[in-house]
Scaffold this active site. Structure first.
Site, PDB file in Angstrom:
ATOM      1  N   LYS A   1       0.845  -1.201   0.000  1.00 55.42           N
ATOM      2  CA  LYS A   1       0.000   0.000   0.000  1.00 55.42           C
ATOM      3  C   LYS A   1       0.877   1.248   0.000  1.00 55.42           C
ATOM      4  CE  LYS A   1      -4.034  -1.704   2.546  1.00 55.42           C
ATOM      5  NZ  LYS A   1      -5.035  -1.539   1.501  1.00 55.42           N
TER       6      LYS A   1
ATOM      7  N   ARG B   1     -10.401 -11.321   1.151  1.00 55.12           N
ATOM      8  CA  ARG B   1     -11.278 -12.301   0.505  1.00 55.12           C
ATOM      9  C   ARG B   1     -10.660 -13.704   0.511  1.00 55.12           C
ATOM     10  NH1 ARG B   1     -11.487  -8.839  -4.924  1.00 55.12           N
ATOM     11  NH2 ARG B   1     -11.180  -7.228  -3.369  1.00 55.12           N
TER      12      ARG B   1
HETATM   13  N1  BES Z   1      -8.319  -3.703   3.865  1.00 50.23           N
HETATM   14  C1  BES Z   1      -8.452  -3.244   2.534  1.00 50.23           C
HETATM   15  C2  BES Z   1      -9.729  -2.476   2.253  1.00 50.23           C
HETATM   16  C3  BES Z   1      -9.922  -1.173   2.993  1.00 50.23           C
HETATM   17  C4  BES Z   1      -9.616   0.021   2.376  1.00 50.23           C
HETATM   18  C5  BES Z   1     -10.482  -1.149   4.251  1.00 50.23           C
HETATM   19  C6  BES Z   1      -9.827   1.205   3.035  1.00 50.23           C
HETATM   20  C7  BES Z   1     -10.685   0.055   4.912  1.00 50.23           C
HETATM   21  C8  BES Z   1     -10.366   1.227   4.302  1.00 50.23           C
HETATM   22  C9  BES Z   1      -8.409  -4.425   1.563  1.00 50.23           C
HETATM   23  O1  BES Z   1      -7.665  -5.499   1.952  1.00 50.23           O
HETATM   24  C10 BES Z   1      -7.827  -3.909   0.287  1.00 50.23           C
HETATM   25  O2  BES Z   1      -6.705  -3.498   0.316  1.00 50.23           O
HETATM   26  N2  BES Z   1      -8.620  -3.926  -0.760  1.00 50.23           N
HETATM   27  C11 BES Z   1      -8.195  -3.420  -2.015  1.00 50.23           C
HETATM   28  C12 BES Z   1      -8.706  -4.356  -3.088  1.00 50.23           C
HETATM   29  C13 BES Z   1      -8.103  -4.123  -4.426  1.00 50.23           C
HETATM   30  C14 BES Z   1      -6.645  -4.494  -4.432  1.00 50.23           C
HETATM   31  C15 BES Z   1      -8.856  -4.945  -5.428  1.00 50.23           C
HETATM   32  C16 BES Z   1      -8.785  -2.026  -2.190  1.00 50.23           C
HETATM   33  O3  BES Z   1      -9.901  -1.770  -1.739  1.00 50.23           O
HETATM   34  O4  BES Z   1      -8.104  -1.177  -2.747  1.00 50.23           O
HETATM   35 ZN    ZN Z   2      -5.601  -5.330   1.470  1.00 49.07          ZN
END
Ligand code: BES
Ligand code: ZN
Ligand code: ZN
Length: 468
Positions: free
Chosen positions: A243, A317
């Site tokens: 991230k 997921r």
């Molecule tokens: N934990 C995150 C989602 C999230 C984002 C929770 C902001 C709370 C606040 C999740 O694991 C994630 O990183 N999802 C990605 C998915 C993408 C790579 C398809 C996302 O939402 O960007």
């Molecule tokens: Zn994630």
């Protein structure tokens, strides 16, 4: 903050401070003073009159939210004063809103302040001329519910150095002990032995062993069987698909789904619910390192489905996939299976940061979940699956891909991914709650503080209450 229910005339109850929640100044004793200082009967307005020991707060609607916000504002003011006791008259106000607004509004997370604020022993007395059984029940239940929400908030707010999978497992054991629940904790050996390679891979680069937590409440008079599955990412760095710095901050909150499940399980026995309830948490840390799972890997989940990894940040997921399979393999004749996850940023973009996105295959169940969530004082809306979005997670080399091939509808494609791990007999019994928005908000909102809100806890306990 302590809340008491007192059977007595308001005037006769001893207290240092009086709280009035008003939507009309007409018959109000202090009308002139209040008008002079510009007080209005509006949501979030407050007048503190220390000389006469009174707090006035305004409200506009006779609903849960307005009342809960009003009392929480009064209580926050009370907390800044030296007054030890306050009283309020129940009248026609919503008791549940008063109790929950007080206890949820008084919540603070001060664990990590070196100069600890001494938590003053303050109390609020709610005065009512006659306490009926119904009033007593609502009062007691609201206290249990608030405690469960605040417990969830504490877990979510705890930094990743102090809350990792083993710590979550210990918390689960403590909850089990306190409430006489069954508790099973599985480590990585179990995951390996049972083909839970998706969950196992996500945690592989972490120094902390992944834990699968299984709590069960089995009352003798159980009429229904419900399974709750929570995403418990104690930290989500994104893994090798790392991230960006700004997005990583707050990812201690990626355990909110699992924490909600623990909070709910801490309340079910105390609420005497005639329902068999299982709480399953996939507690895992998503990190980087030489042993990290990679984009291009293909993982096999517990149900045998193969998953092409194209982004290691879509890890929740994968953990849920195996946990959902575990739940359905281990528990027979399920009536409802709900999962709770801070699954996608897309859900926050789509419906805003205060609202839960509810997905699934059964329209009536989804509506039911939304209705109970709203009734409980939380926000939710349904998000619709469709056949075209379903195609976007197809893989050329495996059964399914862990991200979609489209930029749009990310919350729904994540939900559709999970649907691949719901067995045929449970398709219409499943609801997926994406709590990525409301679980953790970096500013106070209503009676919710900065940080964790305990999203999903009140919603689910309300669903249980209405289940028959
Ligand atoms: N934990 C995150 C989602 C999230 C984002 C929770 C902001 C709370 C606040 C999740 O694991 C994630 O990183 N999802 C990605 C998915 C993408 C790579 C398809 C996302 O939402 O960007
Ligand atoms: Zn994630
Ligand atoms: Zn995540």
């Amino acid at each position: 903050m302590k809340v008491n229910l007192i059977e007595n005339d308001f005037k006769s109850v001893e207290s240092e401070l009086e709280i009035f929640i008003v939507d009309d100044l007409e018959n109000c004793e202090d009308k002139d003073i209040l008008e002079n200082i510009g007080f209005e009967e509006k949501d979030e307005s407050i007048a503190f009159l220390p000389e006469i020991g009174r707090i006035y707060v305004g409200f506009e609607e006779h609903d849960y939210e307005s009342i809960a916000i009003a009392i929480s504002i009064a209580i926050k003011k009370l907390k800044t004063t030296k007054f030890k006791s306050a009283k309020i008259e129940l009248k026609d106000l919503d008791l549940k809103a008063l109790v929950e607004g007080t206890l949820l509004g008084a919540y603070e997370f001060n664990e990590y302040k070196s100069k600890k604020k001494k938590s003053k022993k303050q109390e609020l007395s709610i005065c009512v001329p006659k306490i009926t059984d119904e009033i007593k029940d609502v009062f007691e239940q609201s206290k249990v519910i608030s405690k469960a929400v605040n417990k969830t908030r504490d877990i979510v707010n705890t930094p990743p150095a102090d809350c990792y999978p083993k710590v979550m497992a210990e918390l689960a054991k403590k909850i089990a002990k306190d409430s006489n629940l069954e508790c099973t904790i599985h480590g990585e050996k179990y995951l390996e032995k049972n083909g839970m390679n998706a969950m196992l891979s996500v945690g592989r680069a972490s120094i902390h062993e992944s834990k699968l937590i299984h709590l069960a409440y089995k009352p003798e008079n159980a009429k229904k069987k419900v399974v709750l599955v929570g995403k418990g990412l104690t930290y989500d760095s994104g893994g090798l698909s790392l991230k960006p710095a700004d997005y990583m901050v707050t990812m201690k909150s990626d355990k909110s789904g699992g924490s909600a499940v623990l909070g709910i399980m801490s309340a079910v026995a105390k609420l005497n619910l005639p329902i068999e309830i299982h709480g399953i948490v996939g507690a895992v840390e998503n990190m980087i390192g030489g042993d990290a799972y990679k984009p291009d890997d293909v993982l096999k989940a517990k149900n045998g489905k193969t998953i092409e990894i194209r982004n290691t940040d879509a890890e929740g997921r994968l953990v849920l996939a195996d946990c959902l399979c575990y739940a359905q393999d281990e528990i027979e004749d399920i009536d409802y299976i709900f999962d709770y996850a801070t699954l996608t940023g897309a859900c926050v973009v789509g419906v805003g940061e205060y609202t839960i996105g509810v997905m699934g295959n059964d329209t009536i169940l989804k509506r039911d979940v939304v209705a109970n969530t709203l009734q409980a004082g939380e926000y939710a809306t349904t998000l619709p699956f469709n056949r075209f979005l379903r195609k976007t997670i197809k893989s050329e080399i495996a059964d399914i891909c862990n991200i979609a091939n489209t930029r749009y509808g990310g919350a729904i494609t994540a939900g559709l991914f999970l649907d691949n791990f719901i067995y045929e007999e449970n398709k219409d019994k499943w609801a997926h709650l994406d709590i990525a928005g409301p679980a953790f908000v970096e500013k106070a909102w209503g009676y919710n503080p900065h940080g964790a809100s305990g999203a999903g806890v009140r919603a689910t306990l309300q669903f249980f209450k209405n289940l028959n």
